[in-house]
Design a protein around this motif. Structure first.
Motif, PDB file in Angstrom:
ATOM      1  N   ARG A   1       3.991   1.574  -1.365  1.00 53.59           N
ATOM      2  CA  ARG A   1       4.227   1.981  -2.577  1.00 53.59           C
ATOM      3  C   ARG A   1       3.351   2.230  -3.610  1.00 53.59           C
ATOM      4  N   ARG A   2       2.137   1.762  -3.532  1.00 58.73           N
ATOM      5  CA  ARG A   2       1.176   2.355  -4.516  1.00 58.73           C
ATOM      6  C   ARG A   2       0.907   4.005  -4.044  1.00 58.73           C
TER       7      ARG A   2
ATOM      8  N   ALA B   1       3.699   5.857  -5.279  1.00 59.57           N
ATOM      9  CA  ALA B   1       3.765   5.905  -6.813  1.00 59.57           C
ATOM     10  C   ALA B   1       2.813   6.987  -7.379  1.00 59.57           C
ATOM     11  N   ASP B   2       1.859   7.290  -6.831  1.00 60.28           N
ATOM     12  CA  ASP B   2       0.938   8.362  -7.294  1.00 60.28           C
ATOM     13  C   ASP B   2       1.505   9.640  -6.791  1.00 60.28           C
TER      14      ASP B   2
ATOM     15  N   THR C   1       4.948   5.383 -14.415  1.00 62.90           N
ATOM     16  CA  THR C   1       3.548   5.176 -14.682  1.00 62.90           C
ATOM     17  C   THR C   1       2.856   6.308 -14.288  1.00 62.90           C
TER      18      THR C   1
ATOM     19  N   ARG D   1       2.325  -4.341 -17.229  1.00 62.45           N
ATOM     20  CA  ARG D   1       3.258  -4.294 -16.266  1.00 62.45           C
ATOM     21  C   ARG D   1       4.797  -4.511 -16.680  1.00 62.45           C
TER      22      ARG D   1
ATOM     23  N   ALA E   1       7.681   3.916 -10.836  1.00 58.91           N
ATOM     24  CA  ALA E   1       6.543   4.637 -10.348  1.00 58.91           C
ATOM     25  C   ALA E   1       6.443   6.098 -11.062  1.00 58.91           C
TER      26      ALA E   1
ATOM     27  N   THR F   1       3.245  -0.828 -11.145  1.00 63.44           N
ATOM     28  CA  THR F   1       4.535  -1.283 -10.799  1.00 63.44           C
ATOM     29  C   THR F   1       4.648  -2.383 -10.051  1.00 63.44           C
TER      30      THR F   1
ATOM     31  N   ALA G   1       0.755  -0.882  -0.122  1.00 59.97           N
ATOM     32  CA  ALA G   1       0.041  -0.026  -0.101  1.00 59.97           C
ATOM     33  C   ALA G   1       0.915   1.112  -0.029  1.00 59.97           C
TER      34      ALA G   1
ATOM     35  N   HIS H   1      -2.712  -0.754  -9.498  1.00 59.18           N
ATOM     36  CA  HIS H   1      -1.388  -1.152  -9.119  1.00 59.18           C
ATOM     37  C   HIS H   1      -0.660  -1.636 -10.502  1.00 59.18           C
TER      38      HIS H   1
END
Length: 296
Positions: free
Chosen positions: A150-151, A154-155, A280, A262, A277, A296, A148, A294
């Motif tokens: 890392r997500r 990433a944003d 993405t 991916r 990230a 990456t 969570a 998700h």
């Protein structure tokens, strides 16, 4: 018929994050004059009041687990014309701390709300970081679990503003490792720990080196704030060219990887040397990938 009393006032009082000398004279006066103190931890606030030589105002707990249930009782005191001081364990209430529900309820009732400003760990860290503070994004506590987290990061990978996070000491090493991996090891960052206290630490370095240093510590103690440089901004014309090149490279990678998004993103990250990230986030901004989810 009796005239109803004038409503009281809710005072949102900032208290020291460590050094008692940071409490403002106005904050002390507010605590001394309050008819009730709504506190995140009544024991800690009781110790603070005793250290200040303040006696008398009753304390009621108002923390993240019971705040919703406490609002009604505190509002009833405010309706009676009482003055209520809202405090947390340290810093400014409602800033990644309990309190916003009570403040919102007071506004809905037409009860005056007054801030008594003072210490805030995020702002203190930002002031000592040496990173741009004209535009920053305070993101509160990072998610506790790595997937969570890392997500979440990433944003934020393409966010140009300075980023400010709270983190608990026992998760610091894992979070710095994820920050370095997702945002890039060369991003400048500042680790602020135990601000205003005896063992204060303000360490500026790259995310990669901060992650390496922290991984070697047996145990980290104290409250932590992380301040991270935003993504580098590029001139608009160059950005347009980069976007076109990225979209073309993504289309080629997607074709080679038989439509596997991916794997295509991983190819782009490997070839460009940029964090997955960041790739993405740019593809989502350009509409080549759906928002959220998700990859990456």
């Amino acid at each position: 018929m009796a005239t109803p009393p004038e409503p009281g006032r809710l005072l949102v009082v900032a208290t020291p994050i460590g050094n008692l000398g940071d409490l403002s004279p106005r904050a002390r006066e507010a605590l001394a004059a309050a008819d009730l103190v709504a506190a995140e931890d009544t024991r800690r606030t009781g110790n603070l009041l005793r250290a200040l030589g303040i006696e008398g105002p009753p304390l009621v707990s108002c923390h993240r687990f019971n705040e919703a249930a406490r609002v009604g009782g505190v509002l009833s005191r405010l309706r009676e014309g009482r003055t209520v001081a809202l405090v947390t364990d340290g810093g400014t209430p409602a800033i990644s701390d309990p309190g916003w529900r009570l403040v919102a309820a007071a506004h809905r009732e037409g009860i005056p709300v007054s801030p008594i400003p003072g210490p805030a760990a995020a702002v203190a860290a930002l002031s000592a970081a040496g990173l741009p503070g004209d535009r920053f994004r305070f993101a509160g506590f990072l998610p506790s679990r790595s997937p969570a987290r890392r997500r979440f990061l990433a944003d934020l990978a393409g966010e140009p503003d300075t980023l400010v996070f709270h983190e608990s000491p026992h998760r610091l090493a894992a979070s710095l490792a994820d920050l370095a991996d997702v945002l890039g090891e060369e991003r400048e960052a500042v680790l602020c720990r135990e601000l205003t206290k005896l063992h204060e630490e303000v360490r500026r370095d790259t995310l990669g080196r901060l992650a390496s240093v922290t991984a070697g510590r047996d145990r980290v103690r104290g409250e932590v704030v992380l301040v991270v440089a935003g993504a580098r901004e590029v001139p608009r014309d160059t950005a347009r060219e980069d976007d076109v090149s990225l979209l073309a490279a993504f289309a080629r990678a997607l074709a080679r990887e038989e439509g596997d998004v991916r794997r295509a993103v991983r190819v782009l990250a490997r070839d460009s040397g940029r964090p997955r990230a960041e790739i993405t986030a740019r593809l989502r901004r350009l509409g080549a990938l759906p928002a959220g989810g998700h990859v990456t």
